[in-house]
Design an enzyme around this catalytic site. Structure first.
Site: not given
Ligand SMILES: NC(=O)c1ccc[n+]([C@@H]2O[C@H](COP(=O)([O-])OP(=O)(O)OC[C@H]3O[C@@H](n4cnc5c(N)ncnc54)[C@H](O)[C@@H]3O)[C@@H](O)[C@H]2O)c1
Length: 377
Positions: A127, A132, A135, A138, A237
């Site tokens: 990232r 970008q 990505d 994202s 991260y």
């Molecule tokens: N279900 C779906 O269809 C789908 C689709 C896309 C992404 N996702 C999932 O969504 C999630 C987020 O993706 P993203 O691209 O936004 O990731 P990202 O890395 O941008 O965001 C994750 C966030 O979680 C925070 N985090 C980590 N540990 C934490 C904790 N203990 N308490 C609170 N916050 C905490 C991080 O600081 C970060 O801001 C991932 O698990 C990804 O796999 C799911």
């Protein structure tokens, strides 16, 4: 140079790796493009649309794959059972690019390496600013955050915005977002647009400003200013937090969670099991009819009850764990993903010839199989 766009075989996968628009761009770059018959139908792209853009449609997958230098796809390779990909046709001249989920699917990557098939996994694209436009994590998470709110609202038995009517006033719904990364920030924006009272929590205090700029309240665990930088890696991260922090976080969330109508959870630390943020006892304290939408279901879930691709009802609380949210908006998800891939593949082409520059950190870090060896996992 020939690029092959294969049809996705996984049952929940509705996206496609190229659109008629990106097909035209590949041809300008010097590629011939082959598209598997009906690959784009879920995204509203017909075989004719691809043909008009300059692609050749193949009903014979063996012919499509055997002559391709690059195979682009969306979901990881499925080797067994219903929905298995046609991996038997993959050969050592192919380079595979997609969401190969290398950490969860190391066996499949091993099979590719054993067969001398090179592969790049878009989740590993760093990232950094230069990447970008490539990505894909994202671009897809952003759509997942939006769709998570829309689907939760559909499941909810009340309205979201405040409404003052002659028959009485409807109170606005309270929506809490846990994890304010890409998906979380889009979930905040979507929930605000619908008129909810939105709050959000993240271990990275750096996101406080972004959360507040979207009009949501940032729920904050108080920590020593001295230790503030310890919650984020150099790459931006989240880090795994100390036991002391986790206790403070639990106490804070216990109080918050029970007041919410809808909770969207997105907390993730790359490569790790998702942190448990909502325990069984917290769910028991919630109001009947509340919704938990857990985006981290594939990595084990942020809620103790979450099961991937299932809806669990516990004490009248619905807990949903869909893993295919971007694929539920296939046209936009495909449009964005196809552009991400085009920008990534441009790095591999020079003067209408395939040329992989191993000095480029984007290519170096996203490669998972090269010349028979597994790398980066
Ligand atoms: N279900 C779906 O269809 C789908 C689709 C896309 C992404 N996702 C999932 O969504 C999630 C987020 O993706 P993203 O691209 O936004 O990731 P990202 O890395 O941008 O965001 C994750 C966030 O979680 C925070 N985090 C980590 N540990 C934490 C904790 N203990 N308490 C609170 N916050 C905490 C991080 O600081 C970060 O801001 C991932 O698990 C990804 O796999 C799911």
């Amino acid at each position: 140079m020939k690029i092959a766009v294969v049809k996705e075989m996984a049952s929940l996968e509705k996206r496609v790796a190229a659109t008629p628009e990106t097909v035209k761009k590949y041809i300008e770059l010097g590629f011939e493009v082959g598209v598997e018959e009906n690959a784009g139908l879920h995204s509203n792209y017909t075989n004719d649309n691809y043909e008009i853009a300059g692609a050749k449609i193949y009903s014979n997958i063996e012919k499509l794959i055997s002559s391709a230098n690059i195979i682009i796809k969306v979901n990881n390779i499925h080797t067994d059972g219903e929905g298995a990909d046609n991996i038997k046709y993959y050969n050592k001249n192919n380079i595979i690019i997609g969401f190969l989920k290398p950490l969860q699917n190391s066996q499949q990557i091993k099979k590719l390496a054993e067969n001398n098939i090179d592969a790049f996994s878009v989740e590993l694209i760093p990232r950094i600013s230069r990447a970008q436009s490539m990505d894909a994590l994202s671009s897809q998470s952003n759509l997942a955050g939006y769709k998570a709110v829309i689907n939760s609202v559909n499941e909810f038995s009340k309205a979201i915005p405040m409404m003052m009517t002659a028959a009485g006033t409807i109170a606005p719904a309270k929506i809490l977002i846990l994890g304010a990364g890409v998906a979380g920030l889009q979930a905040i924006a979507t929930a605000k647009r619908l008129g909810a009272i939105v709050s959000a929590f993240d271990v990275r205090t750096a996101v406080k400003e972004q959360v507040e700029s979207l009009g949501a309240k940032f729920v904050e665990v108080t920590i020593d200013k001295q230790n503030e930088s310890e919650n984020e890696t150099e790459g931006g991260y989240a880090k795994e937090m100390s036991e002391d922090y986790k206790l403070k976080q639990k106490a804070l969330l216990e109080d918050y969670v029970k007041k919410q109508d809808i909770i969207i959870t997105t907390a993730l630390i790359p490569g790790k099991k998702a942190p448990e943020l909502i325990s069984s006892s917290m769910v028991k304290e919630m109001k009947i009819g509340s919704i938990i939408m857990d985006l981290a279901a594939e990595a084990g879930g942020n809620c103790n009850f979450t099961k991937a691709n299932e809806t669990i009802i516990e004490n009248g609380i619905k807990i949903l764990g869909p893993t295919d949210l971007p694929s539920q908006i296939p046209q936009d998800a495909s449009n964005l993903y196809a552009k991400n891939l085009l920008n990534f593949i441009k790095l591999m082409v020079k003067d209408k010839k395939l040329k992989i520059n191993w000095e480029d950190e984007i290519l170096k870090k996203s490669c998972v199989s090269f010349e028979g060896k597994i790398i980066n996992i």
